[in-house]
Design a protein around this motif. Sequence first.
Motif, PDB file in Angstrom:
ATOM      1  N   SER A 130       0.902  -1.219  -0.075  1.00 28.26           N
ATOM      2  CA  SER A 130       0.022  -0.073   0.134  1.00 28.26           C
ATOM      3  C   SER A 130       0.876   1.266  -0.009  1.00 28.26           C
ATOM      4  CB  SER A 130      -1.024  -0.050   1.362  1.00 28.26           C
ATOM      5  OG  SER A 130      -1.831   1.063   1.067  1.00 28.26           O
ATOM      6  N   LEU A 131       1.977   1.221   0.866  1.00 25.01           N
ATOM      7  CA  LEU A 131       3.047   2.301   0.573  1.00 25.01           C
ATOM      8  C   LEU A 131       3.575   2.623  -0.924  1.00 25.01           C
ATOM      9  CD1 LEU A 131       4.969   1.776   4.184  1.00 25.01           C
ATOM     10  CD2 LEU A 131       3.525   3.687   3.414  1.00 25.01           C
ATOM     11  N   VAL A 132       3.824   1.362  -1.662  1.00 29.23           N
ATOM     12  CA  VAL A 132       4.364   1.329  -2.748  1.00 29.23           C
ATOM     13  C   VAL A 132       3.404   1.932  -3.831  1.00 29.23           C
ATOM     14  CG1 VAL A 132       5.048   0.140  -4.719  1.00 29.23           C
ATOM     15  CG2 VAL A 132       5.951  -0.338  -2.489  1.00 29.23           C
ATOM     16  N   PHE A 133       2.201   1.737  -3.548  1.00 35.26           N
ATOM     17  CA  PHE A 133       1.177   2.159  -4.340  1.00 35.26           C
ATOM     18  C   PHE A 133       0.980   3.906  -4.298  1.00 35.26           C
ATOM     19  CE2 PHE A 133      -1.425  -2.112  -3.786  1.00 35.26           C
ATOM     20  CZ  PHE A 133      -0.573  -2.616  -4.557  1.00 35.26           C
ATOM     21  N   GLU A 134       0.675   4.256  -2.779  1.00 32.76           N
ATOM     22  CA  GLU A 134       0.708   5.608  -2.499  1.00 32.76           C
ATOM     23  C   GLU A 134       1.684   6.465  -2.790  1.00 32.76           C
ATOM     24  OE1 GLU A 134      -1.464   8.627  -1.549  1.00 32.76           O
ATOM     25  OE2 GLU A 134      -2.220   6.675  -1.845  1.00 32.76           O
ATOM     26  N   GLN A 135       3.200   5.906  -2.456  1.00 27.53           N
ATOM     27  CA  GLN A 135       4.315   6.908  -2.607  1.00 27.53           C
ATOM     28  C   GLN A 135       5.056   6.066  -3.385  1.00 27.53           C
ATOM     29  OE1 GLN A 135       5.481   9.213   0.577  1.00 27.53           O
ATOM     30  NE2 GLN A 135       3.711   9.367   1.406  1.00 27.53           N
ATOM     31  N   PRO A 136       5.267   6.036  -4.700  1.00 25.96           N
ATOM     32  CA  PRO A 136       6.042   4.930  -5.431  1.00 25.96           C
ATOM     33  C   PRO A 136       7.602   5.415  -5.478  1.00 25.96           C
ATOM     34  CG  PRO A 136       4.227   5.700  -6.773  1.00 25.96           C
ATOM     35  CD  PRO A 136       4.021   6.692  -5.709  1.00 25.96           C
ATOM     36  N   LYS A 137       7.978   6.338  -4.932  1.00 23.65           N
ATOM     37  CA  LYS A 137       9.314   6.890  -4.889  1.00 23.65           C
ATOM     38  C   LYS A 137       9.920   6.547  -3.442  1.00 23.65           C
ATOM     39  CE  LYS A 137       9.253   7.922  -9.115  1.00 23.65           C
ATOM     40  NZ  LYS A 137       9.550   6.953 -10.096  1.00 23.65           N
ATOM     41  N   LEU A 138       9.178   6.343  -2.572  1.00 21.84           N
ATOM     42  CA  LEU A 138       9.837   6.122  -1.134  1.00 21.84           C
ATOM     43  C   LEU A 138      10.661   5.056  -1.161  1.00 21.84           C
ATOM     44  CD1 LEU A 138       8.941   7.532   1.564  1.00 21.84           C
ATOM     45  CD2 LEU A 138       7.085   5.680   1.927  1.00 21.84           C
ATOM     46  N   PHE A 139      10.561   3.874  -1.465  1.00 22.84           N
ATOM     47  CA  PHE A 139      11.515   2.730  -1.408  1.00 22.84           C
ATOM     48  C   PHE A 139      12.043   2.658  -2.812  1.00 22.84           C
ATOM     49  CE2 PHE A 139       8.095   2.040   1.612  1.00 22.84           C
ATOM     50  CZ  PHE A 139       8.958   1.733   2.671  1.00 22.84           C
TER      51      PHE A 139
END
Length: 206
Positions: free
Chosen positions: A111-120
Amino acid sequence: MSSSYIHEILPGAPRGPMLFVFHGTGGDERQFLAFGRELLPTATIVSPRGDVSEFGAARFFRRTGEGVYDMDDLARATAKMADFVQSHISAVQPSAVFGLGYSNGANILASLVFEQPKLFDAAVLMHPLIPFEPQVNGSLAESHILITAGRRDPICPPNLTSRLDAYLRAAGADVTVEWHEGGHEVRPNEIEAARRLFAAEPVKGA
């Protein structure tokens, strides 16, 4: 630094990578600390404990049944976790940012990857279950994602694993799927695939 989650930190090498690890239902902030250190010996390991209790078992967001998510609570948890992750990144300024989650932990990481694709820079999703159609908030180009799964997993049906793979690829991610013939358990080939993914990641500034 954010203290919104009970969490553990294993400090790593200065200006080294940072790895966030997310436990499965009923786990805690200690479940994957040693595993994270084994995978990335020089990384700072950050491990939050889920803030939702399901009959005493810690989770990262609520559900109303097996595979039936409380989508409002998932949105709440995703925003809260994004703030937690970003605060630790800002404090340490790591060379690269990685995520690894198992089961419910893989779901919050996805869900984090979906919401903030550049975070990881790279993420390992071990036995994720995404029973909804995700909306990726941007492009996952240059993101490396490993999905691991069991072909006889009673919790995460293989067809939903394949569908998640397709969604991530459509958003531009470089996706690898590592299967085994068992169920929801983690097997050695998954661990080796995670090790290969992280070992192949370039470190910024190196």
